[in-house]
Design an enzyme around this catalytic site. Structure first.
Site, PDB file in Angstrom:
ATOM      1  N   ASN A 194      -4.524  22.369  12.936  1.00 63.34           N
ATOM      2  CA  ASN A 194      -5.544  23.416  13.271  1.00 63.34           C
ATOM      3  C   ASN A 194      -7.029  22.486  13.794  1.00 63.34           C
ATOM      4  N   TYR A 213      -5.372  18.035  -6.636  1.00 59.38           N
ATOM      5  CA  TYR A 213      -5.003  19.196  -5.954  1.00 59.38           C
ATOM      6  C   TYR A 213      -3.442  19.381  -5.990  1.00 59.38           C
ATOM      7  N   HIS A 214      -2.738  18.644  -5.535  1.00 63.33           N
ATOM      8  CA  HIS A 214      -1.327  18.430  -5.168  1.00 63.33           C
ATOM      9  C   HIS A 214      -0.504  18.605  -6.791  1.00 63.33           C
ATOM     10  N   THR A 241       3.618  23.433  -3.138  1.00 64.45           N
ATOM     11  CA  THR A 241       3.327  22.602  -1.829  1.00 64.45           C
ATOM     12  C   THR A 241       4.432  21.646  -1.736  1.00 64.45           C
ATOM     13  N   CYS A 253      -3.431  32.328   4.042  1.00 64.98           N
ATOM     14  CA  CYS A 253      -2.383  32.836   4.231  1.00 64.98           C
ATOM     15  C   CYS A 253      -2.292  34.226   3.694  1.00 64.98           C
ATOM     16  N   SER A 310      -2.574  13.915  -4.637  1.00 64.91           N
ATOM     17  CA  SER A 310      -4.303  14.172  -5.021  1.00 64.91           C
ATOM     18  C   SER A 310      -4.144  15.079  -6.457  1.00 64.91           C
ATOM     19  N   VAL A 329       0.450  24.818   6.958  1.00 64.10           N
ATOM     20  CA  VAL A 329       0.638  25.754   7.823  1.00 64.10           C
ATOM     21  C   VAL A 329      -0.618  25.726   9.212  1.00 64.10           C
ATOM     22  N   LYS A 365      -0.497  21.705  -8.641  1.00 65.52           N
ATOM     23  CA  LYS A 365       0.791  22.336  -8.237  1.00 65.52           C
ATOM     24  C   LYS A 365       2.128  21.902  -8.959  1.00 65.52           C
ATOM     25  N   THR A 386      -8.649  13.068  15.307  1.00 72.09           N
ATOM     26  CA  THR A 386      -8.887  12.017  14.081  1.00 72.09           C
ATOM     27  C   THR A 386      -7.890  11.817  13.260  1.00 72.09           C
ATOM     28  N   GLU A 398      -2.165   7.042   0.747  1.00 69.47           N
ATOM     29  CA  GLU A 398      -0.911   7.667   1.386  1.00 69.47           C
ATOM     30  C   GLU A 398      -0.099   6.541   2.095  1.00 69.47           C
ATOM     31  N   ASN A 413      -8.956  26.121 -12.498  1.00 70.55           N
ATOM     32  CA  ASN A 413      -8.831  27.276 -11.673  1.00 70.55           C
ATOM     33  C   ASN A 413      -7.238  27.354 -11.502  1.00 70.55           C
TER      34      ASN A 413
HETATM   35  P1  NAD Z   1      -7.451  30.114   0.921  1.00 73.74           P
HETATM   36  O1  NAD Z   1      -8.501  28.980   0.527  1.00 73.74           O
HETATM   37  O2  NAD Z   1      -7.725  30.233   2.352  1.00 73.74           O
HETATM   38  O3  NAD Z   1      -7.309  31.232   0.173  1.00 73.74           O
HETATM   39  C1  NAD Z   1      -7.286  31.393  -1.319  1.00 73.74           C
HETATM   40  C2  NAD Z   1      -7.677  32.474  -1.695  1.00 73.74           C
HETATM   41  O4  NAD Z   1      -7.774  32.509  -3.079  1.00 73.74           O
HETATM   42  C3  NAD Z   1      -9.312  32.698  -1.170  1.00 73.74           C
HETATM   43  O5  NAD Z   1      -9.673  33.888  -0.741  1.00 73.74           O
HETATM   44  C4  NAD Z   1     -10.026  32.401  -2.735  1.00 73.74           C
HETATM   45  O6  NAD Z   1     -11.001  33.352  -2.955  1.00 73.74           O
HETATM   46  C5  NAD Z   1      -8.921  32.988  -3.720  1.00 73.74           C
HETATM   47  N1  NAD Z   1      -9.034  32.393  -5.083  1.00 73.74           N
HETATM   48  C6  NAD Z   1      -8.984  31.219  -5.306  1.00 73.74           C
HETATM   49  N2  NAD Z   1      -9.161  30.986  -6.618  1.00 73.74           N
HETATM   50  C7  NAD Z   1      -9.153  32.216  -7.284  1.00 73.74           C
HETATM   51  C8  NAD Z   1      -9.217  32.695  -8.594  1.00 73.74           C
HETATM   52  N3  NAD Z   1      -9.445  31.983  -9.456  1.00 73.74           N
HETATM   53  N4  NAD Z   1      -9.650  33.948  -8.824  1.00 73.74           N
HETATM   54  C9  NAD Z   1      -9.349  34.859  -7.547  1.00 73.74           C
HETATM   55  N5  NAD Z   1      -9.289  34.414  -6.333  1.00 73.74           N
HETATM   56  C10 NAD Z   1      -9.074  33.082  -5.936  1.00 73.74           C
HETATM   57  O7  NAD Z   1      -6.008  29.119   1.021  1.00 73.74           O
HETATM   58  P2  NAD Z   1      -4.793  29.308   1.952  1.00 73.74           P
HETATM   59  O8  NAD Z   1      -4.794  28.245   3.007  1.00 73.74           O
HETATM   60  O9  NAD Z   1      -4.722  30.979   2.065  1.00 73.74           O
HETATM   61  O10 NAD Z   1      -3.657  28.939   0.571  1.00 73.74           O
HETATM   62  C11 NAD Z   1      -3.070  29.860  -0.140  1.00 73.74           C
HETATM   63  C12 NAD Z   1      -2.177  29.245  -1.173  1.00 73.74           C
HETATM   64  O11 NAD Z   1      -1.017  28.814  -0.413  1.00 73.74           O
HETATM   65  C13 NAD Z   1      -2.595  28.253  -2.033  1.00 73.74           C
HETATM   66  O12 NAD Z   1      -2.072  28.158  -3.146  1.00 73.74           O
HETATM   67  C14 NAD Z   1      -2.334  26.859  -1.364  1.00 73.74           C
HETATM   68  O13 NAD Z   1      -2.093  25.956  -2.160  1.00 73.74           O
HETATM   69  C15 NAD Z   1      -0.883  27.380  -0.673  1.00 73.74           C
HETATM   70  N6  NAD Z   1      -0.748  26.472   0.382  1.00 73.74           N
HETATM   71  C16 NAD Z   1      -1.427  26.538   1.617  1.00 73.74           C
HETATM   72  C17 NAD Z   1      -1.054  25.920   2.719  1.00 73.74           C
HETATM   73  C18 NAD Z   1      -1.952  25.765   3.950  1.00 73.74           C
HETATM   74  O14 NAD Z   1      -1.567  24.774   5.092  1.00 73.74           O
HETATM   75  N7  NAD Z   1      -2.871  26.549   3.973  1.00 73.74           N
HETATM   76  C19 NAD Z   1       0.136  25.096   2.687  1.00 73.74           C
HETATM   77  C20 NAD Z   1       0.853  24.963   1.419  1.00 73.74           C
HETATM   78  C21 NAD Z   1       0.738  25.815   0.528  1.00 73.74           C
HETATM   79  N1  USQ Z   2      -4.800  14.096   8.491  1.00 71.64           N
HETATM   80  C1  USQ Z   2      -5.174  13.149   9.619  1.00 71.64           C
HETATM   81  N2  USQ Z   2      -6.102  13.459  10.359  1.00 71.64           N
HETATM   82  C2  USQ Z   2      -7.171  14.642   9.947  1.00 71.64           C
HETATM   83  C3  USQ Z   2      -6.396  15.457   8.607  1.00 71.64           C
HETATM   84  C4  USQ Z   2      -5.380  15.119   8.087  1.00 71.64           C
HETATM   85  O1  USQ Z   2      -4.572  12.166   9.898  1.00 71.64           O
HETATM   86  O2  USQ Z   2      -8.027  14.879  10.740  1.00 71.64           O
HETATM   87  C5  USQ Z   2      -3.438  13.664   7.731  1.00 71.64           C
HETATM   88  C6  USQ Z   2      -3.749  13.517   6.246  1.00 71.64           C
HETATM   89  O3  USQ Z   2      -4.137  12.215   6.049  1.00 71.64           O
HETATM   90  C7  USQ Z   2      -2.492  13.750   5.823  1.00 71.64           C
HETATM   91  C8  USQ Z   2      -1.709  14.826   6.874  1.00 71.64           C
HETATM   92  O4  USQ Z   2      -2.516  14.754   7.899  1.00 71.64           O
HETATM   93  O5  USQ Z   2      -1.562  12.578   5.659  1.00 71.64           O
HETATM   94  C9  USQ Z   2      -1.959  16.380   6.464  1.00 71.64           C
HETATM   95  O6  USQ Z   2      -3.086  16.439   5.756  1.00 71.64           O
HETATM   96  P1  USQ Z   2      -3.828  17.945   5.837  1.00 71.64           P
HETATM   97  O7  USQ Z   2      -5.349  17.855   5.376  1.00 71.64           O
HETATM   98  O8  USQ Z   2      -3.242  18.847   7.019  1.00 71.64           O
HETATM   99  O9  USQ Z   2      -2.873  18.490   4.796  1.00 71.64           O
HETATM  100  P2  USQ Z   2      -3.031  18.237   2.808  1.00 71.64           P
HETATM  101  O10 USQ Z   2      -3.935  17.761   2.582  1.00 71.64           O
HETATM  102  O11 USQ Z   2      -1.464  17.779   2.675  1.00 71.64           O
HETATM  103  O12 USQ Z   2      -2.947  19.779   2.511  1.00 71.64           O
HETATM  104  C10 USQ Z   2      -2.769  20.949   3.262  1.00 71.64           C
HETATM  105  C11 USQ Z   2      -3.244  22.498   2.810  1.00 71.64           C
HETATM  106  C12 USQ Z   2      -2.633  22.385   1.181  1.00 71.64           C
HETATM  107  C13 USQ Z   2      -1.189  22.465   1.329  1.00 71.64           C
HETATM  108  C14 USQ Z   2      -0.496  21.172   1.952  1.00 71.64           C
HETATM  109  C15 USQ Z   2       1.004  21.436   2.100  1.00 71.64           C
HETATM  110  O13 USQ Z   2      -4.712  22.291   2.541  1.00 71.64           O
HETATM  111  O14 USQ Z   2      -2.958  23.463   0.470  1.00 71.64           O
HETATM  112  O15 USQ Z   2      -0.544  22.473  -0.033  1.00 71.64           O
HETATM  113  O16 USQ Z   2      -1.002  21.084   3.378  1.00 71.64           O
HETATM  114  S1  USQ Z   2       1.690  19.654   2.265  1.00 71.64           S
HETATM  115  O17 USQ Z   2       1.016  18.787   3.043  1.00 71.64           O
HETATM  116  O18 USQ Z   2       3.102  19.885   2.491  1.00 71.64           O
HETATM  117  O19 USQ Z   2       1.624  19.362   0.776  1.00 71.64           O
END
Ligand code: NAD
Ligand code: USQ
Length: 410
Positions: free
Chosen positions: A240, A181-182, A144, A12, A179, A211, A185, A253, A328, A118
């Site tokens: 994706n 992770y969640h 999130t 992102c 999780s 995303v 947040k 899957t 879940e 982290n």
């Molecule tokens: P990403 O892993 O592609 O990018 C995260 C970046 O942050 C990486 O480049 C990593 O090197 C850097 N980073 C992580 N920890 C660090 C630290 N301690 N110091 C410096 N750099 C650090 O992730 P993304 O998909 O781009 O997600 C970005 C943000 O958006 C995250 O906070 C994620 O929780 C949130 N988010 C992502 C999605 C998604 O679907 N990708 C959905 C909802 C929320």
């Molecule tokens: N899922 C499948 N098959 C797969 C992968 C995932 O059925 O092959 C299911 C999962 O069980 C889950 C849903 O799809 O129910 C979403 O999983 P995901 O891996 O696409 O998303 P999630 O783990 O929730 O995490 C991603 C990002 C995270 C962000 C979050 C937004 O990795 O950084 O915070 O999406 S949200 O889901 O709104 O919390």
């Protein structure tokens, strides 16, 4: 505006930094490139061949004449972060720099602890650095939608009006994340809200959905700007992953029944939402919460959409229901509000607008890089310790290892 993008080398963050730079803002990136290291440790890689950051930035400069400043370091290192903020003096800090994978955080104790340290320490450092050196700066923090979980009532944007024993209040919406992770947040959200309340900081907490997509107008300009397209079981997000599975004829899957419903958005809307949040800052002392997604789908609906888009391109792909490795709800009520960013001017890109075709085509272009062993889930929420085939559990060891100061070794 002067906008600092923490995590600007990520999925992102890279798209956002380029978009903000293209629209005339002065942009800097802060990143430690640790995400590239995690990929390496897990033995996975993005489908697309992303370039090292110096090459990315040079290509952007050559193509557009615009410079994006780079601060290389870890946001959990307070002195580093504080000096970057002091020297750049941002109007807005966009904070993406966290460990963002739910499965990663569920591998074992070390990965859970690492994720929370982290993320929570990084955000605390951002809050303290802003308070100390840039108190008027607007923090745009990525949260999130998963913070809310899947309650059996409508999900509001951050706050809910409650009447209890004859008295009323507006309180933070209850959180039931799925999780470690969640959960990190949720802890961040509490810390951000508290800092706004006690120090008068201004913040927008963006509860982003899942995303999808990899292309934006800026990224399309040149192959050297190509963005991540993750599909492995740890970092690949569901849509994706399904597009890449379809491109190589692997069954989609679907975990469990596939009724898991989430909010989704195109990466082109992510970048626009960030700009809208920056252009319309919160007031001093205000912690706004926006739900950042444009459409909601169940996992099975997504699988069917990908299946029919693949069929149009002459590819037959099956849907495979695997036991869900997560804990879940597989069927549930889901209705989340998401009008505040629309009110600010967001015009959503919809999944139906041929995006699937273009995603499938990109997936097909790089299919020679696909590692099919990355498709099946290996991290099981029920286990306290997961053994992954290629898991190198170096997390917790010093992460300084092979990183060149400017990331060029990556
Ligand atoms: P990403 O892993 O592609 O990018 C995260 C970046 O942050 C990486 O480049 C990593 O090197 C850097 N980073 C992580 N920890 C660090 C630290 N301690 N110091 C410096 N750099 C650090 O992730 P993304 O998909 O781009 O997600 C970005 C943000 O958006 C995250 O906070 C994620 O929780 C949130 N988010 C992502 C999605 C998604 O679907 N990708 C959905 C909802 C929320
Ligand atoms: N899922 C499948 N098959 C797969 C992968 C995932 O059925 O092959 C299911 C999962 O069980 C889950 C849903 O799809 O129910 C979403 O999983 P995901 O891996 O696409 O998303 P999630 O783990 O929730 O995490 C991603 C990002 C995270 C962000 C979050 C937004 O990795 O950084 O915070 O999406 S949200 O889901 O709104 O919390």
């Amino acid at each position: 505006m002067k906008i600092m993008v923490l995590g600007g080398d990520g999925y992102c963050g890279w798209a956002t930094a380029l978009y903000l730079s293209a629209t005339g803002h002065t942009v800097s990136i802060v990143d430690s490139f640790v995400r590239r290291l995690w990929d390496h440790q897990l033995g996975v890689q993005t489908l697309t061949p992303i370039r090292p950051i110096p090459e990315r930035l040079e290509a952007w400069r050559d193509l557009t004449g615009r410079n994006i400043a780079l601060f290389t370091g870890d946001v959990t290192d307070y002195d580093f972060l504080a000096s970057a903020i002091r020297s750049f003096e941002p109007d807005a800090v966009v904070h993406f720099a966290e460990q963002r994978s739910a499965p990663y955080s569920m591998i074992d104790r070390k990965h859970a602890v690492f994720t929370q340290v982290n993320n929570v320490v990084g955000t605390l450092n951002v809050l303290f650095a802003l308070r100390e050196f840039c108190p008027d700066c607007h923090l745009v923090k990525l949260g999130t939608m998963g913070e809310y979980g899947t309650p059996n009532i409508d999900i509001e944007e951050g706050y809910i009006a409650i009447e209890h024993n004859g008295r009323k209040d507006v309180l933070p919406y209850p959180k039931q994340p799925g999780s470690f992770y969640h959960l990190s947040k949720v802890h961040d959200s509490h810390n951000v809200l508290f800092a706004c309340r006690i120090w008068g900081l201004r913040a927008t907490d963006l509860n982003q959905g899942v995303v999808y997509g990899t292309v934006t107008d800026e990224i399309e300009l040149d192959e050297a700007l190509i963005n991540r397209f993750d599909y492995d079981e740890i970092f690949g997000t569901v849509l994706n992953r399904f597009c890449i599975q379809a491109a190589v004829g692997h069954p989609l899957t679907v975990y469990g029944k596939g009724g898991q419903t989430r909010g989704y958005l195109d990466i082109r809307d992510t970048v626009r939402c960030i700009e809208l949040a920056c252009l319309n800052p919160a007031a001093s002392g205000e912690c706004r919460v926006y739900n950042q997604f444009t459409e909601q789908f169940s996992v099975l609906e997504i699988a069917r959409l990908v299946q029919s888009a693949a069929r149009k391109l002459g590819r037959k792909v099956d849907i495979q229901h695997l036991p869900t490795p997560r804990i879940e709800a597989e069927q549930h009520y889901y209705h989340a509000k998401h009008s505040k960013l629309i009110d600010l001017g967001l015009r959503p890109h919809l999944l139906s607008e041929s995006l699937l075709d273009s995603l499938l085509n990109i997936a097909a272009r790089y299919q020679h890089r696909v590692d099919r062993t990355s498709f099946l889930p290996q991290v099981d929420w029920r286990k306290a310790r997961n053994e992954r085939r290629r898991l190198d559990s170096m997390i917790g060891e010093p992460i300084a290892l092979a990183l060149a100061a400017d990331g060029s070794a990556l």
